[in-house]
Write a protein that holds these residues in place. Structure first.
Motif: not given
Length: 471
Positions: A1-18
Protein backbone atom coordinates in the motif's frame (compact mmCIF):
# COMPACT_ATOMS: atom_id res chain seq x y z
CA UNK A 1 0.00 0.00 0.00
CA UNK A 2 1.27 3.48 -0.87
CA UNK A 3 0.92 5.31 2.44
CA UNK A 4 2.25 8.58 1.05
CA UNK A 5 -0.60 8.78 -1.45
CA UNK A 6 -3.12 7.88 1.28
CA UNK A 7 -1.84 10.64 3.58
CA UNK A 8 -1.77 13.18 0.76
CA UNK A 9 -5.55 12.89 0.41
CA UNK A 10 -6.07 14.56 3.82
CA UNK A 11 -4.49 17.98 4.37
CA UNK A 12 -3.89 17.62 8.13
CA UNK A 13 -1.03 15.13 7.68
CA UNK A 14 1.10 17.45 5.56
CA UNK A 15 0.31 20.37 7.91
CA UNK A 16 1.28 18.46 11.07
CA UNK A 17 4.43 17.14 9.38
CA UNK A 18 5.50 20.62 8.27
CA UNK A 19 4.95 22.13 11.74
CA UNK A 20 6.71 19.16 13.38
CA UNK A 21 9.73 19.70 11.11
CA UNK A 22 9.82 23.38 12.04
CA UNK A 23 9.80 22.39 15.73
CA UNK A 24 12.36 19.61 15.24
CA UNK A 25 9.91 16.91 16.40
CA UNK A 26 9.96 13.37 15.08
CA UNK A 27 6.20 12.77 14.50
CA UNK A 28 3.98 9.87 13.43
CA UNK A 29 0.33 8.98 12.92
CA UNK A 30 -0.22 5.83 14.99
CA UNK A 31 -2.67 3.21 16.17
CA UNK A 32 -6.25 2.79 15.05
CA UNK A 33 -6.08 5.18 12.10
CA UNK A 34 -3.18 3.24 10.57
CA UNK A 35 -4.97 -0.06 11.19
CA UNK A 36 -8.19 1.17 9.59
CA UNK A 37 -6.32 2.73 6.68
CA UNK A 38 -4.86 -0.67 5.81
CA UNK A 39 -8.24 -2.40 6.34
CA UNK A 40 -9.95 0.31 4.25
CA UNK A 41 -12.33 1.03 7.11
CA UNK A 42 -13.65 4.57 7.64
CA UNK A 43 -12.11 6.43 10.58
CA UNK A 44 -12.47 9.99 11.86
CA UNK A 45 -10.02 9.63 14.79
CA UNK A 46 -6.37 10.46 14.18
CA UNK A 47 -3.66 10.00 16.82
CA UNK A 48 -0.27 11.67 16.43
CA UNK A 49 2.78 10.71 18.51
CA UNK A 50 5.84 12.89 18.59
CA UNK A 51 9.17 12.38 20.34
CA UNK A 52 8.80 15.43 22.55
CA UNK A 53 5.82 17.47 23.78
CA UNK A 54 2.53 16.52 22.18
CA UNK A 55 0.87 19.49 23.85
CA UNK A 56 3.25 22.02 22.29
CA UNK A 57 2.76 20.40 18.88
CA UNK A 58 -1.04 20.52 19.26
CA UNK A 59 -0.93 24.19 20.24
CA UNK A 60 1.20 25.03 17.21
CA UNK A 61 -1.10 23.11 14.86
CA UNK A 62 -4.22 24.81 16.28
CA UNK A 63 -2.63 28.27 15.80
CA UNK A 64 -1.67 27.49 12.19
CA UNK A 65 -5.26 27.78 10.95
CA UNK A 66 -6.78 31.07 9.82
CA UNK A 67 -9.96 30.27 11.73
CA UNK A 68 -10.45 29.30 15.38
CA UNK A 69 -9.78 25.61 16.06
CA UNK A 70 -10.95 24.31 19.48
CA UNK A 71 -8.01 23.00 21.51
CA UNK A 72 -8.33 20.87 24.65
CA UNK A 73 -5.22 20.31 26.78
CA UNK A 74 -4.91 17.58 29.41
CA UNK A 75 -1.65 18.37 31.19
CA UNK A 76 -1.98 15.52 33.70
CA UNK A 77 -1.95 13.04 30.81
CA UNK A 78 0.43 14.93 28.55
CA UNK A 79 -2.15 14.96 25.74
CA UNK A 80 -4.11 17.52 23.74
CA UNK A 81 -6.73 17.29 21.05
CA UNK A 82 -8.32 19.47 18.43
CA UNK A 83 -11.61 19.06 16.61
CA UNK A 84 -11.52 19.85 12.91
CA UNK A 85 -14.95 19.58 11.28
CA UNK A 86 -15.83 15.92 11.98
CA UNK A 87 -12.25 14.87 12.71
CA UNK A 88 -11.03 14.15 16.27
CA UNK A 89 -7.26 14.66 16.33
CA UNK A 90 -5.14 13.80 19.37
CA UNK A 91 -1.50 14.61 20.10
CA UNK A 92 0.71 12.91 22.67
CA UNK A 93 4.42 12.64 23.33
CA UNK A 94 6.05 9.23 22.91
CA UNK A 95 6.21 7.53 26.28
CA UNK A 96 7.10 4.39 28.12
CA UNK A 97 5.00 3.00 30.93
CA UNK A 98 5.44 0.84 34.03
CA UNK A 99 2.74 -0.51 36.31
CA UNK A 100 2.20 -1.41 39.94
CA UNK A 101 0.39 -4.68 40.61
CA UNK A 102 -2.62 -3.17 42.40
CA UNK A 103 -3.42 -0.54 39.76
CA UNK A 104 -3.95 -0.25 36.01
CA UNK A 105 -2.79 3.39 36.08
CA UNK A 106 0.72 3.53 34.62
CA UNK A 107 3.79 5.40 35.75
CA UNK A 108 4.57 7.40 32.60
CA UNK A 109 7.96 8.63 31.39
CA UNK A 110 9.10 10.22 28.15
CA UNK A 111 10.20 7.60 25.66
CA UNK A 112 11.20 6.78 22.10
CA UNK A 113 8.86 5.71 19.31
CA UNK A 114 9.99 2.11 19.82
CA UNK A 115 9.13 2.28 23.54
CA UNK A 116 5.77 3.87 22.68
CA UNK A 117 4.96 1.06 20.25
CA UNK A 118 5.98 -1.58 22.79
CA UNK A 119 3.45 -0.27 25.34
CA UNK A 120 0.52 -0.59 22.93
CA UNK A 121 -2.08 -3.29 23.34
CA UNK A 122 -1.97 -5.23 20.06
CA UNK A 123 0.31 -5.51 17.05
CA UNK A 124 -2.41 -4.20 14.75
CA UNK A 125 -2.56 -1.03 16.89
CA UNK A 126 1.21 -0.59 17.19
CA UNK A 127 1.98 0.57 13.64
CA UNK A 128 3.12 4.11 12.85
CA UNK A 129 3.50 6.19 9.68
CA UNK A 130 5.96 9.09 9.58
CA UNK A 131 4.68 12.56 8.65
CA UNK A 132 8.10 14.26 8.70
CA UNK A 133 9.22 15.45 5.23
CA UNK A 134 12.32 13.24 4.87
CA UNK A 135 10.48 10.03 5.80
CA UNK A 136 6.91 11.02 4.88
CA UNK A 137 4.65 7.97 4.39
CA UNK A 138 7.14 5.40 5.73
CA UNK A 139 5.55 2.61 7.80
CA UNK A 140 7.22 1.55 11.05
CA UNK A 141 5.86 -1.89 11.94
CA UNK A 142 8.23 -3.62 14.40
CA UNK A 143 5.75 -6.31 15.49
CA UNK A 144 4.40 -7.42 12.08
CA UNK A 145 1.03 -5.74 12.48
CA UNK A 146 0.43 -5.78 8.72
CA UNK A 147 1.01 -9.53 8.66
CA UNK A 148 -1.44 -9.99 11.55
CA UNK A 149 -4.05 -7.93 9.70
CA UNK A 150 -3.68 -10.24 6.70
CA UNK A 151 -3.91 -13.29 8.97
CA UNK A 152 -6.90 -11.70 10.80
CA UNK A 153 -5.17 -12.16 14.13
CA UNK A 154 -5.24 -10.32 17.45
CA UNK A 155 -1.82 -10.60 19.15
CA UNK A 156 0.02 -8.62 21.82
CA UNK A 157 3.33 -7.02 20.78
CA UNK A 158 5.07 -8.28 23.92
CA UNK A 159 4.46 -10.99 26.55
CA UNK A 160 0.64 -11.25 26.89
CA UNK A 161 0.85 -12.07 30.60
CA UNK A 162 2.61 -8.76 31.22
CA UNK A 163 0.39 -6.86 28.77
CA UNK A 164 -2.83 -8.02 30.47
CA UNK A 165 -1.52 -7.88 34.03
CA UNK A 166 -0.39 -4.29 33.48
CA UNK A 167 -3.76 -3.19 32.09
CA UNK A 168 -6.50 -5.84 32.42
CA UNK A 169 -8.94 -3.79 30.34
CA UNK A 170 -6.85 -4.86 27.35
CA UNK A 171 -8.41 -8.34 27.71
CA UNK A 172 -11.86 -6.86 27.03
CA UNK A 173 -10.40 -4.83 24.17
CA UNK A 174 -8.87 -7.98 22.63
CA UNK A 175 -12.27 -9.61 22.49
CA UNK A 176 -13.95 -6.41 21.34
CA UNK A 177 -11.53 -6.08 18.40
CA UNK A 178 -11.95 -9.77 17.58
CA UNK A 179 -15.73 -9.32 17.53
CA UNK A 180 -15.69 -6.06 15.55
CA UNK A 181 -13.18 -7.28 12.95
CA UNK A 182 -14.17 -10.97 13.03
CA UNK A 183 -10.53 -11.84 13.80
CA UNK A 184 -9.11 -14.77 15.75
CA UNK A 185 -7.11 -14.27 18.95
CA UNK A 186 -3.63 -15.76 18.72
CA UNK A 187 -3.37 -18.83 21.04
CA UNK A 188 -0.68 -17.47 23.39
CA UNK A 189 -2.59 -14.20 23.64
CA UNK A 190 -5.84 -16.03 24.47
CA UNK A 191 -4.02 -18.18 27.03
CA UNK A 192 -2.82 -14.92 28.59
CA UNK A 193 -6.42 -13.70 28.83
CA UNK A 194 -7.53 -16.93 30.52
CA UNK A 195 -4.62 -16.75 32.97
CA UNK A 196 -5.14 -13.08 33.85
CA UNK A 197 -8.97 -13.02 33.78
CA UNK A 198 -9.33 -12.48 37.56
CA UNK A 199 -7.28 -9.25 37.17
CA UNK A 200 -10.35 -7.71 35.52
CA UNK A 201 -11.63 -7.15 39.06
CA UNK A 202 -9.41 -4.05 39.39
CA UNK A 203 -11.04 -2.40 36.35
CA UNK A 204 -14.00 -0.07 36.91
CA UNK A 205 -17.44 -1.26 35.85
CA UNK A 206 -17.77 1.83 33.64
CA UNK A 207 -14.74 0.82 31.53
CA UNK A 208 -15.89 -2.80 31.30
CA UNK A 209 -19.42 -1.92 30.21
CA UNK A 210 -18.10 0.47 27.58
CA UNK A 211 -16.23 -2.40 25.93
CA UNK A 212 -19.14 -4.82 26.42
CA UNK A 213 -21.58 -2.45 24.71
CA UNK A 214 -19.23 -2.21 21.74
CA UNK A 215 -19.26 -6.02 21.54
CA UNK A 216 -23.07 -6.03 21.73
CA UNK A 217 -23.23 -3.53 18.86
CA UNK A 218 -21.20 -5.74 16.49
CA UNK A 219 -22.88 -7.56 13.61
CA UNK A 220 -22.63 -10.94 15.38
CA UNK A 221 -22.13 -10.37 19.12
CA UNK A 222 -22.42 -14.08 19.97
CA UNK A 223 -18.80 -14.48 18.84
CA UNK A 224 -17.62 -11.94 21.40
CA UNK A 225 -19.75 -13.46 24.17
CA UNK A 226 -18.42 -16.95 23.48
CA UNK A 227 -14.87 -15.61 23.79
CA UNK A 228 -15.83 -13.82 27.03
CA UNK A 229 -17.31 -17.04 28.38
CA UNK A 230 -14.50 -19.42 27.40
CA UNK A 231 -11.85 -16.99 28.68
CA UNK A 232 -13.65 -16.65 32.06
CA UNK A 233 -13.91 -12.88 31.65
CA UNK A 234 -17.71 -13.01 31.62
CA UNK A 235 -17.60 -14.75 35.01
CA UNK A 236 -15.89 -11.70 36.50
CA UNK A 237 -18.72 -9.23 35.89
CA UNK A 238 -21.86 -10.98 34.61
CA UNK A 239 -22.37 -14.20 36.62
CA UNK A 240 -26.13 -14.21 35.93
CA UNK A 241 -25.44 -14.78 32.25
CA UNK A 242 -22.86 -17.47 32.99
CA UNK A 243 -25.46 -19.35 35.04
CA UNK A 244 -27.60 -19.74 31.92
CA UNK A 245 -25.05 -22.17 30.51
CA UNK A 246 -25.53 -25.92 30.86
CA UNK A 247 -28.20 -28.58 30.41
CA UNK A 248 -29.86 -30.59 33.19
CA UNK A 249 -31.42 -33.98 32.49
CA UNK A 250 -33.71 -36.31 34.40
CA UNK A 251 -34.22 -39.57 32.56
CA UNK A 252 -34.88 -38.67 28.94
CA UNK A 253 -36.07 -35.14 29.71
CA UNK A 254 -33.67 -32.24 29.21
CA UNK A 255 -33.98 -28.51 28.68
CA UNK A 256 -32.07 -26.47 26.11
CA UNK A 257 -28.87 -24.63 26.97
CA UNK A 258 -30.22 -21.18 27.75
CA UNK A 259 -26.84 -19.48 27.36
CA UNK A 260 -26.45 -20.51 23.73
CA UNK A 261 -30.17 -19.95 23.12
CA UNK A 262 -29.74 -16.37 24.40
CA UNK A 263 -26.80 -15.82 22.07
CA UNK A 264 -28.85 -17.07 19.12
CA UNK A 265 -31.71 -14.73 20.07
CA UNK A 266 -29.18 -11.88 20.28
CA UNK A 267 -27.75 -12.65 16.84
CA UNK A 268 -31.28 -12.99 15.43
CA UNK A 269 -32.35 -9.60 16.73
CA UNK A 270 -29.17 -7.94 15.45
CA UNK A 271 -30.33 -8.72 11.91
CA UNK A 272 -33.24 -6.32 12.45
CA UNK A 273 -32.07 -3.55 14.77
CA UNK A 274 -29.08 -1.45 15.85
CA UNK A 275 -30.95 -0.45 19.04
CA UNK A 276 -28.50 -1.23 21.87
CA UNK A 277 -31.30 -1.49 24.44
CA UNK A 278 -33.39 -3.87 22.35
CA UNK A 279 -30.25 -6.00 22.07
CA UNK A 280 -29.92 -5.80 25.86
CA UNK A 281 -33.53 -7.00 26.16
CA UNK A 282 -32.52 -10.06 24.09
CA UNK A 283 -29.62 -10.70 26.48
CA UNK A 284 -31.84 -10.37 29.55
CA UNK A 285 -35.07 -12.02 28.36
CA UNK A 286 -34.34 -15.42 29.95
CA UNK A 287 -31.95 -14.22 32.68
CA UNK A 288 -34.16 -15.64 35.47
CA UNK A 289 -34.47 -19.15 34.05
CA UNK A 290 -31.81 -20.60 36.41
CA UNK A 291 -33.68 -19.14 39.41
CA UNK A 292 -37.06 -20.48 38.26
CA UNK A 293 -35.99 -23.88 36.94
CA UNK A 294 -38.08 -26.78 38.28
CA UNK A 295 -38.61 -30.41 37.25
CA UNK A 296 -42.10 -31.86 36.90
CA UNK A 297 -42.53 -35.59 36.32
CA UNK A 298 -45.36 -35.04 33.85
CA UNK A 299 -44.14 -32.08 31.78
CA UNK A 300 -40.39 -32.10 32.38
CA UNK A 301 -38.43 -28.90 33.00
CA UNK A 302 -40.33 -25.67 33.64
CA UNK A 303 -39.36 -22.03 34.14
CA UNK A 304 -42.67 -20.64 35.37
CA UNK A 305 -42.59 -16.92 36.11
CA UNK A 306 -39.12 -16.35 34.68
CA UNK A 307 -40.39 -13.30 32.79
CA UNK A 308 -41.59 -11.57 35.98
CA UNK A 309 -38.56 -12.64 38.01
CA UNK A 310 -36.28 -11.51 35.16
CA UNK A 311 -37.94 -8.08 35.07
CA UNK A 312 -37.30 -7.73 38.80
CA UNK A 313 -33.64 -8.65 38.27
CA UNK A 314 -33.04 -6.03 35.57
CA UNK A 315 -32.58 -2.98 37.86
CA UNK A 316 -30.03 -4.73 40.08
CA UNK A 317 -27.97 -5.96 37.13
CA UNK A 318 -28.09 -2.55 35.43
CA UNK A 319 -27.01 -0.84 38.66
CA UNK A 320 -24.07 -3.20 39.21
CA UNK A 321 -22.89 -3.01 35.59
CA UNK A 322 -23.19 0.80 35.66
CA UNK A 323 -25.78 0.78 32.91
CA UNK A 324 -28.20 3.75 32.88
CA UNK A 325 -30.85 3.69 35.61
CA UNK A 326 -33.38 5.64 33.56
CA UNK A 327 -36.01 5.09 30.86
CA UNK A 328 -33.62 2.77 28.99
CA UNK A 329 -33.55 0.42 31.97
CA UNK A 330 -37.35 0.57 32.26
CA UNK A 331 -37.64 -0.19 28.53
CA UNK A 332 -35.52 -3.35 28.90
CA UNK A 333 -37.44 -4.30 32.04
CA UNK A 334 -40.76 -3.94 30.22
CA UNK A 335 -39.68 -6.10 27.28
CA UNK A 336 -38.35 -8.80 29.60
CA UNK A 337 -41.64 -8.83 31.53
CA UNK A 338 -43.78 -9.01 28.39
CA UNK A 339 -41.70 -11.25 26.13
CA UNK A 340 -43.97 -14.29 26.56
CA UNK A 341 -47.24 -12.40 26.06
CA UNK A 342 -47.33 -12.43 22.23
CA UNK A 343 -46.46 -16.15 22.22
CA UNK A 344 -49.57 -16.76 24.34
CA UNK A 345 -51.60 -14.93 21.67
CA UNK A 346 -50.46 -17.21 18.84
CA UNK A 347 -53.91 -18.65 18.19
CA UNK A 348 -56.74 -18.17 15.70
CA UNK A 349 -59.01 -17.64 18.70
CA UNK A 350 -57.08 -14.69 20.16
CA UNK A 351 -59.54 -12.14 21.54
CA UNK A 352 -59.65 -8.40 20.97
CA UNK A 353 -59.49 -8.03 24.75
CA UNK A 354 -56.11 -9.84 24.91
CA UNK A 355 -54.74 -7.63 22.12
CA UNK A 356 -56.03 -4.50 23.85
CA UNK A 357 -54.24 -5.51 27.06
CA UNK A 358 -51.00 -6.13 25.16
CA UNK A 359 -51.25 -2.73 23.48
CA UNK A 360 -51.99 -1.06 26.80
CA UNK A 361 -49.06 -2.73 28.58
CA UNK A 362 -46.50 -2.46 25.75
CA UNK A 363 -47.48 1.00 24.52
CA UNK A 364 -45.17 2.43 21.87
CA UNK A 365 -42.75 -0.47 22.41
CA UNK A 366 -45.14 -3.10 21.04
CA UNK A 367 -43.27 -3.29 17.70
CA UNK A 368 -39.95 -3.81 19.49
CA UNK A 369 -41.61 -6.48 21.63
CA UNK A 370 -42.74 -8.32 18.50
CA UNK A 371 -39.20 -8.06 17.09
CA UNK A 372 -37.87 -9.66 20.28
CA UNK A 373 -40.49 -12.41 20.15
CA UNK A 374 -39.63 -13.26 16.57
CA UNK A 375 -35.95 -13.44 17.47
CA UNK A 376 -36.84 -15.77 20.36
CA UNK A 377 -37.93 -18.53 17.96
CA UNK A 378 -34.76 -20.61 17.75
CA UNK A 379 -35.98 -24.15 17.10
CA UNK A 380 -33.89 -26.35 14.81
CA UNK A 381 -37.19 -27.50 13.29
CA UNK A 382 -37.60 -25.13 10.33
CA UNK A 383 -41.27 -26.00 9.89
CA UNK A 384 -41.93 -25.10 13.53
CA UNK A 385 -40.11 -21.78 13.10
CA UNK A 386 -42.12 -20.94 9.96
CA UNK A 387 -45.36 -21.83 11.74
CA UNK A 388 -44.60 -19.60 14.72
CA UNK A 389 -43.49 -16.69 12.52
CA UNK A 390 -46.65 -17.04 10.44
CA UNK A 391 -48.75 -16.95 13.60
CA UNK A 392 -46.89 -13.81 14.73
CA UNK A 393 -47.88 -12.24 11.39
CA UNK A 394 -51.51 -12.84 12.38
CA UNK A 395 -50.97 -11.34 15.83
CA UNK A 396 -49.36 -8.24 14.32
CA UNK A 397 -52.25 -7.85 11.87
CA UNK A 398 -54.68 -8.18 14.76
CA UNK A 399 -52.73 -5.50 16.67
CA UNK A 400 -53.12 -3.11 13.73
CA UNK A 401 -56.86 -3.79 13.48
CA UNK A 402 -57.55 -3.38 17.21
CA UNK A 403 -55.39 -0.26 17.45
CA UNK A 404 -57.23 1.38 14.57
CA UNK A 405 -60.59 0.53 16.13
CA UNK A 406 -60.00 1.09 19.84
CA UNK A 407 -56.92 3.35 20.11
CA UNK A 408 -55.77 1.87 23.40
CA UNK A 409 -52.01 2.10 22.95
CA UNK A 410 -50.73 4.17 25.90
CA UNK A 411 -54.26 5.29 26.66
CA UNK A 412 -55.20 6.89 29.97
CA UNK A 413 -58.74 6.34 31.31
CA UNK A 414 -60.91 9.14 29.82
CA UNK A 415 -61.96 10.20 33.32
CA UNK A 416 -59.11 11.23 35.61
CA UNK A 417 -58.83 10.71 39.35
CA UNK A 418 -59.08 14.47 39.85
CA UNK A 419 -62.39 14.54 37.97
CA UNK A 420 -63.76 11.68 40.03
CA UNK A 421 -62.84 13.48 43.26
CA UNK A 422 -64.42 16.70 41.99
CA UNK A 423 -67.67 15.06 40.81
CA UNK A 424 -68.26 13.23 44.10
CA UNK A 425 -66.44 15.60 46.47
CA UNK A 426 -63.93 12.95 47.51
CA UNK A 427 -60.45 13.21 48.98
CA UNK A 428 -57.63 11.05 47.56
CA UNK A 429 -58.62 7.55 48.62
CA UNK A 430 -58.75 3.89 47.67
CA UNK A 431 -62.24 4.21 46.17
CA UNK A 432 -61.00 6.76 43.58
CA UNK A 433 -58.38 4.29 42.37
CA UNK A 434 -60.95 1.49 42.26
CA UNK A 435 -63.29 3.55 40.06
CA UNK A 436 -60.46 4.45 37.65
CA UNK A 437 -59.38 0.80 37.47
CA UNK A 438 -62.91 -0.45 36.73
CA UNK A 439 -63.28 2.06 33.89
CA UNK A 440 -59.92 0.96 32.45
CA UNK A 441 -60.89 -2.72 32.70
CA UNK A 442 -64.22 -2.07 30.98
CA UNK A 443 -62.42 -0.42 28.05
CA UNK A 444 -59.84 -3.21 27.77
CA UNK A 445 -62.60 -5.84 27.90
CA UNK A 446 -64.51 -4.03 25.15
CA UNK A 447 -67.54 -3.38 27.39
CA UNK A 448 -67.40 0.36 26.57
CA UNK A 449 -65.65 2.44 23.94
CA UNK A 450 -62.54 4.43 24.79
CA UNK A 451 -64.28 7.82 25.02
CA UNK A 452 -65.32 10.22 27.77
CA UNK A 453 -69.07 9.95 27.27
CA UNK A 454 -69.26 6.19 27.78
CA UNK A 455 -66.67 6.37 30.56
CA UNK A 456 -68.77 8.93 32.47
CA UNK A 457 -71.95 6.87 32.03
CA UNK A 458 -70.17 3.87 33.52
CA UNK A 459 -68.66 5.98 36.30
CA UNK A 460 -72.13 7.12 37.47
CA UNK A 461 -73.40 3.53 37.49
CA UNK A 462 -70.37 2.28 39.43
CA UNK A 463 -70.61 5.18 41.90
CA UNK A 464 -74.28 4.56 42.52
CA UNK A 465 -73.53 0.94 43.47
CA UNK A 466 -70.99 2.23 45.98
CA UNK A 467 -73.47 4.73 47.43
CA UNK A 468 -71.74 7.81 46.02
CA UNK A 469 -73.70 10.85 44.92
CA UNK A 470 -72.73 13.76 42.69
CA UNK A 471 -72.20 17.02 44.50
Amino acid sequence: MNFKEALDKIEIFERVGRIADDMGLETYVVGGYVRDLILKRPSKDIDFVCVGSGILLAEAVAKSFDHHVPLNVFKNFGTANIRLEDWEIEFVGARKESYQRESRKPIVEDGTLKEDQERRDFTINAMAISVNKNTYGELIDPFDGVKDLKRKLIRTPTNPLITFSDDPLRMMRAIRFAAQLQFDIEPDTFDGIMHEAPRLQIVSAERIIDELNKIILTDKPSYGFKLLFVSNLLHQFFPEMVELQGVDSVGDKSHKDNFYHTLQVLDNICQHTDNLWLRWAAIMHDIAKPATKRFNEKVGWTFHGHEDKGARMVPGIFRRLKLPMDERMKYVQKLVRLHLRPIALVSDKVTDSAIRRLLFDAGDDVNDLMTLCRADITSKNNNKVKRFLSNFDKVEQKIVEVEEKDQVRNFQPPVSGEEIMSIFELNPSKIVGELKEEIKEAILEGQIQNNKSEALDLLYKLAARKGLKKK
